[in-house]
Write an enzyme that holds these catalytic residues in place. Sequence first.
Site, PDB file in Angstrom:
ATOM      1  N   ASN A 206       0.845  -1.192   0.000  1.00  0.00           N
ATOM      2  CA  ASN A 206       0.000   0.000   0.000  1.00  0.00           C
ATOM      3  C   ASN A 206       0.880   1.241   0.000  1.00  0.00           C
ATOM      4  OD1 ASN A 206      -2.666   1.481   0.570  1.00  0.00           O
ATOM      5  ND2 ASN A 206      -1.372   2.185   2.259  1.00  0.00           N
ATOM      6  N   GLU A 207       0.677   2.100  -0.971  1.00  0.00           N
ATOM      7  CA  GLU A 207       1.317   3.415  -1.071  1.00  0.00           C
ATOM      8  C   GLU A 207       2.827   3.357  -0.793  1.00  0.00           C
ATOM      9  OE1 GLU A 207      -1.094   6.133   1.226  1.00  0.00           O
ATOM     10  OE2 GLU A 207      -2.808   5.853  -0.111  1.00  0.00           O
ATOM     11  N   PRO A 208       3.551   2.569  -1.595  1.00  0.00           N
ATOM     12  CA  PRO A 208       4.995   2.443  -1.370  1.00  0.00           C
ATOM     13  C   PRO A 208       5.793   3.673  -1.790  1.00  0.00           C
ATOM     14  CG  PRO A 208       4.353   1.241  -3.337  1.00  0.00           C
ATOM     15  CD  PRO A 208       3.072   1.702  -2.691  1.00  0.00           C
ATOM     16  N   ALA A 244      -0.441   0.382  -6.115  1.00  0.00           N
ATOM     17  CA  ALA A 244      -1.230   0.984  -5.020  1.00  0.00           C
ATOM     18  C   ALA A 244      -0.585   2.257  -4.515  1.00  0.00           C
ATOM     19  CB  ALA A 244      -1.426  -0.010  -3.877  1.00  0.00           C
TER      20      ALA A 244
END
Length: 564
Positions: A206-208, A244
Site C-alpha cells: 500500500n502506497e509504497p 497501489a
Amino acid sequence: MLEAMGSIRRAAGLFAMVCSVALPMAGQSPVRIEVNLAKSVGTYKPIYSWFGYDESNYTTMPHGKELLRELHDLSAVPVYIRAHHLLTSGNGVAELKWSSSNVFSLDAQGKPVYDFTITDQTFDAWKKAGVKPMVEFGFMPKDLAATVKGADTYQVHYPGDVLAGSANNPPKDYAMWGELVRRYTEHLVQRYGRAETSTWYWEVWNEPDIKYWHGTAEEYWKLYDFTVSNVRKALPGAKVGGPASTGPGGEHAITFLDNFLEHVANDKSAADGGRIPLDFISFHPKGSPKIVDGRVTMGISSELKTTENGFKVVAKYPQFAKLPIILSEADPEGCAACSSKVNPANNYRNGTLYPAYTAAAYKALFELQDVSKVNLLAMVSWSFEFEDKDYFEGFRSLATNGIDKPVLNVFRMFGMMAGDRVSTTSTGSVPLDVMVKTGVRESADVDAMATKSAHEATVLLWNYHDADTTAAAATATSVEVRGVPAGKVLVEHFRIDETHSNAYTVWKAMGSPQHPTEEQIARLKETGQLQMLGSPVWVQSEGGVVKLETEMPRQSVSLLRLSW
C-alpha cells in the site's frame, strides 16, 4: 387522477409528468436535463462495488459483520473488500489505523512459524457475508522486518506517526518473504477453493511511494516481483497487480507510477528471471477538503486531477492501456480514521455533502476513463465503520454504531443502475475540464447520469457544490427522458437530502444522544435506509418521451427509476 397527482406534487414537492417547468424559486435558474436512452456512451461497469478499511480486525466485530452484509445486499454484482494489516504482527485487536493477524513469526532457531487463526476469522467473515477479498499483501511481520534507521519501533500508536514503525520496513530476506506469500496464498486456496480464489484480486503493498514503505522504489520493485511470483506458484491464474501508489498528484507520485510500469514492461523478475506479471494497475486519487470562510469546502478537483494524471501515465503504454485500473482508494481526502474532532473539515462525512460529492465524482471518473481510453474497473471507497466510537463522530465511514449514514445510500443508488450508460445533457452542469481544473466553486453542479437496460432506465441526479451550503434554495429541475417505449411507465423517485435517507438529521433532532434508547436506535436504523420521495407513480410515454420535474436542494441526490 391527474388532478390528484398534481395536488400531491404541489403539496409535497414530488415530481410528476408535466408539459412545462414550474416557476423556480426566487433567484434560482431552472435546470433542464435531457436523457437519450437511444444513445449509448459506454458500458455501465459496477465500479462502485468496492470498499476498504485500515482496521482489518473490524471485519469480525458485531457492527462490522452487520455492515458487510449490507454491502453485499446493495449490489447485484460481487462486492470486493480491501483491508490493511493482513500480515502485520500482533494480537488481533484493532486500534485506529492498526490491525494484525500474527500470521508469521520466527522460532528460537530462526525458522518460520505460520499461524492462520486470525486470518481465517477475517476471511471466513467475508465469505459468510458473501463479499470477496482484494488481498493486499501488507504489512511486514515483525520478525521479518529489516533494520531501517529511525524505524526500530514496530507499532506507533495513533495519533502518533503511525507510518514510522518497522511494520513498513522492507523484508530482511526477500526469499523468506516470498515463501510467506506462497504459504499464505496456498492456505487461502486450500480453504476457499481454487475456483473462488481465482476471482479475487491480489495487490502488492500500500502506497509504497510514501512512508508506508521505508525502502527505495527499486526495493519495492523487488518486493513486487517476489510477491507476484509466489502468488502465482500457489495460484497460477491469480489476478495480481499494483503498485497501489498515491495520487498521482505531484511529480514524485507520477514518476513512481511511470517507473513501476517501466519496470514491469522492460525488466526481468528479481524473483525468477522471467516476465513480470501484471493483471491490473492500482493507485489512489484523493480530494482535499478545507475550512474556507468558516465552512467546509471540498476539493473534488484534486481527486479528479490525480485520476486524470494516472490515466495518462497508463495510456502511455500500449501493452497496459487496456488493463483494468483499480483506484484502490478513491476518496474526498486521505485519513478515514481522522475524525471531525481532529479535523473539523471532516464533518462533511456525516451529512448530505458526502453523497453529493460522491455522485458528482462518480460520473466524472467514467468520463475521464472515456477521454483517456483506459479501462477503469473499480473505485474503492476507503470507508467502513469504527467500532465502539461516538455516534456521528465524523470518521469517514458508511455507518456509525450500526446506523447507516447518508453516504451509504448513494452506493445503494449506484447498485440500482445497470446496462449501458446513456447520453445526458444538463443546463446546470459544470463541464468536466472546469471540474478537474478548479472544482465546483462558482455555480453548483446540477447534473445527471443515466443507464438503460432491457425494461428499465435509471437517472441519477444531484445538486453539488464544493462549499457546504445547504441553505441555498432548491433548484427547479425538469427531466426529459427520450427513447422510452410507448405506454405506461412506472416511475419511482429515491432521494437523499436533509429529510430523506438521512439518520444524521434525525439524530441531531433527538438532541444528539450518545446513549440512544432502543426506540431511538430503531428510529435511526429506519431513517438510515434509502427512502423514496413519495409513492411510485404511473406516467404516460408520449412519442417516446417522459417528462418529469422535481426540485433539487443543494447537496441532494435523487435516483429516478423508470420501468415498463
